[in-house]
Design a protein around this motif. Sequence first.
Motif, PDB file in Angstrom:
ATOM      1  N   ASN A 124       0.810  -1.224   0.000  1.00  0.00           N
ATOM      2  CA  ASN A 124       0.000   0.000   0.000  1.00  0.00           C
ATOM      3  C   ASN A 124       0.836   1.264   0.000  1.00  0.00           C
ATOM      4  OD1 ASN A 124      -2.387  -1.514   0.138  1.00  0.00           O
ATOM      5  ND2 ASN A 124      -2.293  -1.601   2.374  1.00  0.00           N
ATOM      6  N   PHE A 125       2.154   1.103   0.020  1.00  0.00           N
ATOM      7  CA  PHE A 125       3.035   2.264   0.092  1.00  0.00           C
ATOM      8  C   PHE A 125       3.927   2.371  -1.141  1.00  0.00           C
ATOM      9  CE2 PHE A 125       2.262   1.085   4.586  1.00  0.00           C
ATOM     10  CZ  PHE A 125       1.557   2.221   4.952  1.00  0.00           C
ATOM     11  N   GLN A 126       3.286   2.300  -2.307  1.00  0.00           N
ATOM     12  CA  GLN A 126       4.009   2.474  -3.562  1.00  0.00           C
ATOM     13  C   GLN A 126       4.086   3.967  -3.890  1.00  0.00           C
ATOM     14  OE1 GLN A 126       5.305  -0.477  -4.929  1.00  0.00           O
ATOM     15  NE2 GLN A 126       4.459  -1.109  -2.950  1.00  0.00           N
ATOM     16  N   GLU A 129       5.565   9.230  -7.049  1.00  0.00           N
ATOM     17  CA  GLU A 129       6.553  10.105  -7.674  1.00  0.00           C
ATOM     18  C   GLU A 129       7.939   9.700  -7.185  1.00  0.00           C
ATOM     19  OE1 GLU A 129       6.022  14.131  -6.468  1.00  0.00           O
ATOM     20  OE2 GLU A 129       5.755  13.628  -4.355  1.00  0.00           O
ATOM     21  N   THR A 130       8.944  10.087  -7.933  1.00  0.00           N
ATOM     22  CA  THR A 130      10.320   9.791  -7.545  1.00  0.00           C
ATOM     23  C   THR A 130      10.739  10.726  -6.423  1.00  0.00           C
ATOM     24  OG1 THR A 130      10.908   9.022  -9.754  1.00  0.00           O
ATOM     25  CG2 THR A 130      12.709   9.766  -8.346  1.00  0.00           C
ATOM     26  N   ILE A 131      11.407  10.151  -5.404  1.00  0.00           N
ATOM     27  CA  ILE A 131      11.876  10.956  -4.282  1.00  0.00           C
ATOM     28  C   ILE A 131      13.380  10.777  -4.111  1.00  0.00           C
ATOM     29  CG2 ILE A 131       9.654  10.878  -3.087  1.00  0.00           C
ATOM     30  CD1 ILE A 131      10.804   8.700  -1.260  1.00  0.00           C
ATOM     31  N   VAL A 132      14.006  11.773  -3.508  1.00  0.00           N
ATOM     32  CA  VAL A 132      15.465  11.750  -3.348  1.00  0.00           C
ATOM     33  C   VAL A 132      15.856  12.273  -1.974  1.00  0.00           C
ATOM     34  CG1 VAL A 132      16.037  11.993  -5.801  1.00  0.00           C
ATOM     35  CG2 VAL A 132      15.644  14.037  -4.419  1.00  0.00           C
ATOM     36  N   GLN A 227      22.263  11.409  -2.287  1.00  0.00           N
ATOM     37  CA  GLN A 227      22.574  10.446  -1.234  1.00  0.00           C
ATOM     38  C   GLN A 227      21.844   9.125  -1.484  1.00  0.00           C
ATOM     39  OE1 GLN A 227      21.985  11.817   2.785  1.00  0.00           O
ATOM     40  NE2 GLN A 227      22.567  13.928   2.292  1.00  0.00           N
ATOM     41  N   ASP A 228      20.579   9.223  -1.865  1.00  0.00           N
ATOM     42  CA  ASP A 228      19.769   8.031  -2.093  1.00  0.00           C
ATOM     43  C   ASP A 228      18.541   8.456  -2.896  1.00  0.00           C
ATOM     44  OD1 ASP A 228      18.966   5.432  -2.050  1.00  0.00           O
ATOM     45  OD2 ASP A 228      18.764   5.270   0.131  1.00  0.00           O
ATOM     46  N   PHE A 229      17.849   7.494  -3.496  1.00  0.00           N
ATOM     47  CA  PHE A 229      16.652   7.812  -4.262  1.00  0.00           C
ATOM     48  C   PHE A 229      15.737   6.593  -4.327  1.00  0.00           C
ATOM     49  CE2 PHE A 229      19.371   5.765  -7.298  1.00  0.00           C
ATOM     50  CZ  PHE A 229      18.524   5.088  -8.158  1.00  0.00           C
ATOM     51  N   ARG A 230      14.470   6.829  -4.596  1.00  0.00           N
ATOM     52  CA  ARG A 230      13.491   5.788  -4.879  1.00  0.00           C
ATOM     53  C   ARG A 230      12.658   6.277  -6.063  1.00  0.00           C
ATOM     54  NH1 ARG A 230      16.241   3.989  -1.474  1.00  0.00           N
ATOM     55  NH2 ARG A 230      15.692   2.786   0.390  1.00  0.00           N
ATOM     56  N   ILE A 231      12.530   5.443  -7.068  1.00  0.00           N
ATOM     57  CA  ILE A 231      11.806   5.864  -8.265  1.00  0.00           C
ATOM     58  C   ILE A 231      10.306   5.622  -8.112  1.00  0.00           C
ATOM     59  CG2 ILE A 231      13.789   5.492  -9.778  1.00  0.00           C
ATOM     60  CD1 ILE A 231      12.420   2.908 -10.739  1.00  0.00           C
ATOM     61  N   LYS A 232       9.538   6.334  -8.879  1.00  0.00           N
ATOM     62  CA  LYS A 232       8.084   6.194  -8.898  1.00  0.00           C
ATOM     63  C   LYS A 232       7.696   4.734  -9.141  1.00  0.00           C
ATOM     64  CE  LYS A 232       4.038   7.817 -11.491  1.00  0.00           C
ATOM     65  NZ  LYS A 232       3.565   8.707 -12.585  1.00  0.00           N
ATOM     66  N   GLY A 233       6.734   4.222  -8.352  1.00  0.00           N
ATOM     67  CA  GLY A 233       6.268   2.853  -8.494  1.00  0.00           C
ATOM     68  C   GLY A 233       6.956   1.869  -7.573  1.00  0.00           C
ATOM     69  N   SER A 234       8.073   2.279  -6.964  1.00  0.00           N
ATOM     70  CA  SER A 234       8.748   1.392  -6.010  1.00  0.00           C
ATOM     71  C   SER A 234       8.178   1.619  -4.613  1.00  0.00           C
ATOM     72  CB  SER A 234      10.250   1.650  -6.017  1.00  0.00           C
ATOM     73  OG  SER A 234      10.537   2.975  -5.592  1.00  0.00           O
ATOM     74  N   SER A 235       8.598   0.771  -3.673  1.00  0.00           N
ATOM     75  CA  SER A 235       8.099   0.907  -2.305  1.00  0.00           C
ATOM     76  C   SER A 235       8.702   2.132  -1.633  1.00  0.00           C
ATOM     77  CB  SER A 235       8.449  -0.346  -1.492  1.00  0.00           C
ATOM     78  OG  SER A 235       7.814  -1.483  -2.038  1.00  0.00           O
ATOM     79  N   ALA A 236       7.868   2.888  -0.971  1.00  0.00           N
ATOM     80  CA  ALA A 236       8.357   4.058  -0.241  1.00  0.00           C
ATOM     81  C   ALA A 236       9.196   3.612   0.947  1.00  0.00           C
ATOM     82  CB  ALA A 236       7.191   4.901   0.236  1.00  0.00           C
ATOM     83  N   PRO A 237      10.280   4.312   1.260  1.00  0.00           N
ATOM     84  CA  PRO A 237      11.054   3.969   2.463  1.00  0.00           C
ATOM     85  C   PRO A 237      10.224   4.223   3.723  1.00  0.00           C
ATOM     86  CG  PRO A 237      11.853   6.014   1.478  1.00  0.00           C
ATOM     87  CD  PRO A 237      10.862   5.447   0.524  1.00  0.00           C
ATOM     88  N   LEU A 238      10.513   3.442   4.741  1.00  0.00           N
ATOM     89  CA  LEU A 238       9.734   3.521   5.980  1.00  0.00           C
ATOM     90  C   LEU A 238       9.731   4.933   6.546  1.00  0.00           C
ATOM     91  CD1 LEU A 238       8.202   2.384   8.388  1.00  0.00           C
ATOM     92  CD2 LEU A 238      10.376   1.589   9.337  1.00  0.00           C
ATOM     93  N   GLU A 239      10.872   5.587   6.598  1.00  0.00           N
ATOM     94  CA  GLU A 239      10.931   6.911   7.213  1.00  0.00           C
ATOM     95  C   GLU A 239      10.099   7.940   6.448  1.00  0.00           C
ATOM     96  OE1 GLU A 239      14.903   8.833   6.723  1.00  0.00           O
ATOM     97  OE2 GLU A 239      15.395   6.933   5.743  1.00  0.00           O
ATOM     98  N   TYR A 240       9.874   7.685   5.153  1.00  0.00           N
ATOM     99  CA  TYR A 240       9.092   8.607   4.333  1.00  0.00           C
ATOM    100  C   TYR A 240       7.609   8.519   4.663  1.00  0.00           C
ATOM    101  CZ  TYR A 240       7.546  11.072   0.090  1.00  0.00           C
ATOM    102  OH  TYR A 240       6.975  11.957  -0.797  1.00  0.00           O
ATOM    103  N   VAL A 241       7.143   7.357   5.088  1.00  0.00           N
ATOM    104  CA  VAL A 241       5.709   7.160   5.355  1.00  0.00           C
ATOM    105  C   VAL A 241       5.416   6.935   6.834  1.00  0.00           C
ATOM    106  CG1 VAL A 241       5.203   6.286   3.053  1.00  0.00           C
ATOM    107  CG2 VAL A 241       5.925   4.690   4.839  1.00  0.00           C
TER     108      VAL A 241
END
Length: 279
Positions: A124-126, A129-132, A227-241
């Motif tokens: 449920n945490f996809q 948008e891309t985040i960095v 430093q790090d990134f997550r692209i759109k459609g991947s699982s959001a990192p825990l700290e982000y949600v």
Amino acid sequence: MLRNKLILFICLLFICCKERVSDRIEVARVFDEYLYLDQIPPIPNTSDSAIFVQKFSNEWAKKRLLLNKAEYNFNNKSYVDSLLNVYRESLLIHYYKEAMIQTYLDTIILDSLVSDYYNSNIENFQLKETIVKLNYIKIKNIAPNIEFVASHYNSLNNNDLDSLEDYCFQFAERFFLGDVEWVSWSDFSKELPIERGYYYKQNKLFFDKHDQLKLEDSVYTYFIFIQDFRIKGSSAPLEYVSSLIRKVLINKRKKEVVDNIEYELIQDAVSNNNFKIYD
């Protein structure tokens, strides 16, 4: 004699009360209802007092006149009364529940509970948008010793970052370094020079951990270290949600509190013969 004194006292009391009432300054009247000056809200400093009072009086009068017409002409008053009663009941129940929630709700959410919920509901945490996470420095091209920035902006060493932060407080237009929060790449890229910013927004494959970007326009130089990134459609990192998860868990607890209160009310009413459903 006592009777005469009592009559005199009542008359004096009536006169005093009447004087106190008459002390109020009348501003407007609709039928037998008056608007008094002490009912006018504070006049803003930017407003003309006479215009403000006149406007408020007109609005007050319109409401009273409309209400008078409505009460006189609207036949289905019982419908309105029933709606008011429903609203009153809903309002009372709402505030009672809120009071019970404030009394019984445990608002402490342990990190382990957040982590467990995340792992159990990760689908449920996809990301939409891309985040960095990045080091970022926007600095004027004429800033002194800009080479110092160029040699340290890609560091995660605390000593380097402390020195760089001291420099940025003096000369940078905007910056964030080290232990930073995740940000939307789409929002952040609006900071960048137009042509290159557009390119990086559209190119989903350019990201790589520890990428180093140096962009320039006629006024500024932009130093970016991924430093790090997550692209759109991947699982959001825990700290982000995590903050969202905490809200979800708090809301679940609120529901549990209300459900328990309602259950206990029903059980208590049944046991005391205050509630019964007839066959």
